[in-house]
Design a protein around this motif. Sequence first.
Motif, short mmCIF file in Angstrom:
data_model
loop_
_atom_site.label_atom_id
_atom_site.label_comp_id
_atom_site.label_asym_id
_atom_site.label_seq_id
_atom_site.Cartn_x
_atom_site.Cartn_y
_atom_site.Cartn_z
N PRO A 44 -26.21 -25.31 -32.33
CA PRO A 44 -27.44 -26.13 -32.13
C PRO A 44 -27.31 -26.74 -30.74
CG PRO A 44 -25.72 -27.25 -33.39
CD PRO A 44 -25.15 -25.89 -33.35
N HIS A 45 -28.63 -26.99 -30.24
CA HIS A 45 -28.70 -27.66 -28.88
C HIS A 45 -28.03 -29.26 -29.17
CE1 HIS A 45 -31.56 -25.02 -26.68
NE2 HIS A 45 -31.77 -24.42 -28.08
N PRO A 46 -27.63 -29.34 -28.13
CA PRO A 46 -27.00 -30.88 -28.15
C PRO A 46 -27.98 -31.69 -28.72
CG PRO A 46 -26.48 -30.07 -26.04
CD PRO A 46 -27.51 -29.11 -26.64
N TYR A 47 -27.56 -32.89 -29.48
CA TYR A 47 -28.65 -34.02 -30.50
C TYR A 47 -27.71 -34.99 -30.43
CZ TYR A 47 -26.28 -32.58 -34.61
OH TYR A 47 -25.25 -32.24 -35.55
N LYS A 48 -28.50 -36.09 -30.84
CA LYS A 48 -27.87 -37.47 -31.19
C LYS A 48 -28.79 -37.91 -32.45
CE LYS A 48 -26.45 -39.36 -26.56
NZ LYS A 48 -26.61 -40.78 -26.15
N ILE A 49 -27.88 -38.61 -33.37
CA ILE A 49 -28.43 -38.99 -34.73
C ILE A 49 -27.77 -40.49 -34.83
CG2 ILE A 49 -29.00 -36.87 -35.68
CD1 ILE A 49 -25.75 -38.70 -36.56
N CYS A 50 -28.08 -40.85 -36.08
CA CYS A 50 -27.75 -42.35 -36.50
C CYS A 50 -27.05 -42.12 -37.96
CB CYS A 50 -28.70 -43.29 -36.55
SG CYS A 50 -29.81 -43.60 -34.97
N ALA A 51 -25.89 -42.25 -37.61
CA ALA A 51 -25.21 -42.14 -39.05
C ALA A 51 -25.09 -43.60 -39.83
CB ALA A 51 -23.63 -41.72 -39.00
N SER A 77 -26.41 -19.19 -40.27
CA SER A 77 -25.57 -17.85 -40.01
C SER A 77 -24.89 -18.10 -38.71
CB SER A 77 -26.50 -16.68 -39.79
OG SER A 77 -25.92 -15.47 -39.73
N VAL A 78 -23.92 -18.76 -38.77
CA VAL A 78 -23.31 -19.31 -37.55
C VAL A 78 -22.57 -17.92 -36.75
CG1 VAL A 78 -20.92 -20.58 -36.61
CG2 VAL A 78 -22.52 -21.57 -38.02
N VAL A 79 -21.99 -16.92 -37.70
CA VAL A 79 -21.46 -15.98 -37.10
C VAL A 79 -22.63 -15.05 -37.06
CG1 VAL A 79 -19.93 -13.98 -36.85
CG2 VAL A 79 -19.06 -16.49 -37.66
N ILE A 84 -16.43 -34.53 -34.63
CA ILE A 84 -16.49 -33.48 -35.67
C ILE A 84 -15.17 -32.26 -35.13
CG2 ILE A 84 -17.67 -31.37 -36.65
CD1 ILE A 84 -20.17 -33.03 -36.97
N VAL A 85 -15.45 -31.94 -33.97
CA VAL A 85 -14.44 -30.77 -33.53
C VAL A 85 -12.85 -31.43 -33.48
CG1 VAL A 85 -14.79 -30.96 -30.83
CG2 VAL A 85 -14.00 -28.95 -31.71
N HIS A 86 -12.96 -32.44 -33.12
CA HIS A 86 -11.64 -33.26 -33.22
C HIS A 86 -11.03 -33.34 -34.55
CE1 HIS A 86 -8.80 -36.56 -33.05
NE2 HIS A 86 -8.55 -36.06 -31.69
N SER A 87 -11.88 -33.54 -35.57
CA SER A 87 -11.16 -33.83 -36.79
C SER A 87 -10.86 -32.44 -37.33
CB SER A 87 -12.34 -34.45 -37.67
OG SER A 87 -12.46 -35.72 -37.44
N VAL A 88 -11.75 -31.14 -36.94
CA VAL A 88 -11.54 -29.89 -37.68
C VAL A 88 -10.19 -29.34 -37.01
CG1 VAL A 88 -12.49 -27.50 -37.82
CG2 VAL A 88 -13.99 -29.58 -38.31
N SER A 89 -10.15 -29.49 -35.42
CA SER A 89 -8.95 -28.96 -34.63
C SER A 89 -7.74 -29.75 -35.21
CB SER A 89 -9.19 -29.31 -33.31
OG SER A 89 -10.43 -28.77 -32.96
N THR A 116 -19.07 -25.65 -35.86
CA THR A 116 -20.53 -25.31 -35.71
C THR A 116 -21.11 -25.61 -36.79
OG1 THR A 116 -19.95 -23.77 -33.86
CG2 THR A 116 -22.05 -23.58 -34.82
N THR A 117 -20.60 -25.15 -38.15
CA THR A 117 -21.33 -25.28 -39.53
C THR A 117 -21.53 -26.69 -39.58
OG1 THR A 117 -20.43 -23.23 -40.25
CG2 THR A 117 -21.36 -24.78 -41.86
N LEU A 118 -20.66 -27.60 -39.49
CA LEU A 118 -20.70 -28.92 -39.65
C LEU A 118 -21.83 -29.68 -38.83
CD1 LEU A 118 -16.95 -29.94 -40.34
CD2 LEU A 118 -18.99 -29.95 -41.93
#
Length: 490
Positions: A480-487, A361-363, A171-176, A305-307
């Motif tokens: 958020p705390h680090p997490y893993k999900i399944c897409a 409320s990220v900020v 996510i951060v790579h794509s947004v950056s 962070t929002t994503l």
Amino acid sequence: MLGLSALLVALLISLFIVQFLKLQWACRRLPPGPTPLPIIGNMWVMDFKRQHETLIKLAQIYGNIFTLWMGPIPIIILNGFQTVKDGLTVHAEDVSGRPSTPFWQRVASGKGIIFTSGHTWKQQRRFGLMTLRNLGLGKKGLEHRVQEEACHLVEFFMQERGQPLDPSFPIVHSVSNVIAAVVFGHRFTIENKNFHQVIESYDYMVKFGSSVSEMLYDIFPWLMNHLPGPHQKVFYCHEFLRSFARNEIRNHRENGPPDEPQDFIDFYLAQIDKSKDDPTSTFDEDNMVQAIFDLFLAGTETTTTTLRWTVLDMVAHPDVQEKVQKELDAVLGPSQLICYEDRKKLPYTNAVIHEIQRYNSVVAVGVPRECIRGTVLQGFPIEKGTIIIPNLTSALLDPEQWETPRQFNPNHFLDKDGNFVNKDAFLAFSAGHRVCLGELLARTELFLFFSNLMRAFTFKLPEGVKEINTEAITWITLQPHPYKICAVPR
């Protein structure tokens, strides 16, 4: 010897009392607040892990405008939608300054956009806005860059074939890369090690912000400069980011000016040349390097962070996720290119995106402002140089503005007929003269990334995982705390 010790103790007590009385005298001219103590001020009342919540609780005692002392410095806190909005917009010019702390003075040196005030800030911000528009902000040109990165992100998730993954880095790579395209004119592959280090450096600096180490540096800069610690790594990260930007600028200069400027650096180099005989110009390479730093910091951190919260919220609320997918399937074709304009046909999807921003409320609190001249806020006279902090979260959780402020509820942004409704209390991008420079770009990114991911995947917890941590970690942003999900591909 005993007499000397007693004398020193008596002297220290006397100094403490004198300083205490001076603080009480100074408090008479300020909005009410908890009693400050010498040296530490009101730091004893703060929970720095949940600053925004502490401020909301203090407002219940002292009112929606109150004073907190950070050491010897009084800070005016604005709390609740109406107070935050009035404080930032009624006297917008009066509170348009930016305080200069020792840490950010060391990092920014009075250059760029975010951490400057007065003539430099106005000139650099105006140029930044104009350049974003020239590069296609609000038009198809820049939207195409976002669509391209959204497709790359979908492809990356698709390669995982529904297996557990941490979505943070892709996510951060794509947004950056959206900001990289704007600033440098090109994107970086996910294997590029230098770009990895750029992302890691920004991440470290964000985590250092609002930490105890940063506060110690601001209180004792002369001492901290000679001590080891995380602040030294921050300065190393910042220098790496400056070198990275200077290398891109050097490449642009070696290639020569294009027929038409293609990116922020092209426009800035042309502006330096255009204004070289203007004695009031602030356009130089140092300001350009810091402006690039600011664009990446502001344009990457909050959207990323929002994503990350977006994916987490969809896992936590599968009924909302299913409803978004049904609306996308009904309105858009399976291979149709999603455009920002499509949000008008997708009211529920649009409402969910806004609710994710409101609820998380990220900020947490807005970046501090400084009064550039004496003004009046909520009936209190405020002197020039006073620091103002708007508690943006308090507006997004204001019980007078939201039906269920502490619950995730997309209906906050829908009328009784299911149409999308904008809310004045939605201050996720702040307000006034310092409102987020890239607000439209961020809105475009959030809609296009979210809708493309929702159309392609259903997000679920990995097998055997029963629940996921939805508490926030407080850095400069609430993460958020680090997490893993399944897409899971649909």
